[in-house]
Design an enzyme around this catalytic site. Structure first.
Site, short mmCIF file in Angstrom:
data_model
loop_
_atom_site.label_atom_id
_atom_site.label_comp_id
_atom_site.label_asym_id
_atom_site.label_seq_id
_atom_site.Cartn_x
_atom_site.Cartn_y
_atom_site.Cartn_z
CB VAL A 89 -0.95 0.01 1.05
CG1 VAL A 89 -1.93 -1.23 1.02
CG2 VAL A 89 -0.31 -0.25 2.31
CG ASP A 90 4.03 3.63 -2.18
OD1 ASP A 90 4.24 4.51 -1.18
OD2 ASP A 90 4.85 3.63 -3.07
N GLY A 91 1.49 5.40 -1.46
CA GLY A 91 0.91 6.73 -2.25
C GLY A 91 -0.03 7.37 -1.35
CB THR A 261 -1.29 1.64 -4.83
OG1 THR A 261 -0.56 1.61 -3.60
CG2 THR A 261 -2.30 0.44 -4.70
CB SER A 262 2.39 4.83 -5.42
OG SER A 262 3.43 4.04 -5.36
#
Length: 306
Positions: A89-91, A261-262
């Site tokens: 989970v990034d961003g 993500t991101s």
């Protein structure tokens, strides 16, 4: 709106007054800044005396409501649904900054998106879902941000963990817990014990986790066992090694699908051993914008390769 939020519940289950207050505060902030998916907000405002709806939500989360292929979203096939999905989970911070908000709001928004994603995963009977919540490298971030992240993690275990447990999901924390606060260590132990026998989706929160550390720890454990005469060097194989990893208690320890993500094209030291044969899916969307439709598209991409 305020009166409605006073009776807020997560997926039809009111835990206690403190949890209710926390939920209300989070939802009020989310509503003000348009962080929360309207669908999820609606779910969290369900009437707690409506037992029929509550039972339906329980069925969705405990993974026992099998859906025929023709009723699956996006043309998905049940037999090709992955057993284990891992999500990097990034961003979160960039999402918030893009909206002119403090980066802190992004972390809270990231937590908010977990429930609808987990609801879909359980509905699809995905056995294990892992989230890379906090890495060992994240300690290098500014103290203020780290402290805020630890509060988000506390809410994740204390509030969301209780909801998931109450609906038949198993919740575990993976990583070096010795570096966490006593409060977080206690919360992780409590939710793991409460949900240990649940048969629904197994949700793994990787907190203070490092794939490199996971492998080094396994090597040290085996080295000590050889030194103590418990095992001979020529007896060590992949299965023996895997038993020393943090994932040794998971029915399906190796992710079939890894989603990041991101827009970053890297795995950031997450489950390095376990990802040896995983399919990798990268999306430019920041995690707070990654919704159910995006997860369905990732699953469709996965199924096209099977």
């Amino acid at each position: 709106m305020a009166v409605k939020l006073l009776n807020v519940i997560f997926f039809g289950k009111l835990i206690n007054k403190k949890s209710r207050d926390d939920c209300c505060n989070t939802l009020l902030v989310s509503a003000v800044y348009n962080m929360y998916d309207p669908y999820v907000l609606e779910m969290n405002q369900m009437d707690m005396i409506n037992s029929e709806k509550t039972s339906a939500m329980s069925a969705d989360l405990n993974g026992k409501d099998n859906i025929p292929d023709e009723n699956l979203p996006g043309g998905l096939k049940q037999k090709l649904v992955p057993k284990h999905i891992a999500m990097i989970v990034d961003g979160n911070r960039r999402w918030a900054v893009q909206k002119g908000l403090s980066g802190m709001f992004g972390h809270n928004a990231g937590r908010m998106i977990l429930m609808p994603l987990l609801r879909l995963c359980s509905k699809l009977e995905i056995k294990v879902v892992s989230f890379f919540v906090f890495s060992t490298e994240n300690w290098r971030r500014p103290t203020e941000e780290v402290n805020f992240l630890m509060k988000v993690v506390e809410d994740l275990l204390r509030i969301d963990g209780e909801v998931l447990n109450s609906h038949g999901c198993r919740v575990s924390v993976m990583g070096d817990k010795s570096k966490l606060s006593e409060t977080l260590q206690k919360l992780s132990t409590e939710i793991e014990e409460k949900s240990r026998t649940n048969s629904g989706t197994h949700i793994i929160f990787a907190i203070n986790y490092s794939g490199k550390h996971d492998i080094i720890k396994a090597c040290k454990n085996l080295a000590n066992q050889v030194k103590d005469g418990v095992i001979l060097p020529n007896q060590i194989n992949e299965n023996i090694f895997a038993q020393q990893l943090y994932t040794n208690y998971i029915d399906f320890p190796c992710p079939d699908l890894v989603i990041r993500t991101s827009g970053e094209i890297r795995i950031s030291n997450f489950m390095l051993w376990q990802m040896a044969y995983s399919k990798l899916y990268f999306t430019k969307k920041y995690f707070p914008d990654f919704g159910e439709d995006d997860l369905i598209e990732a699953l469709r991409a996965f199924q096209r390769t099977q």
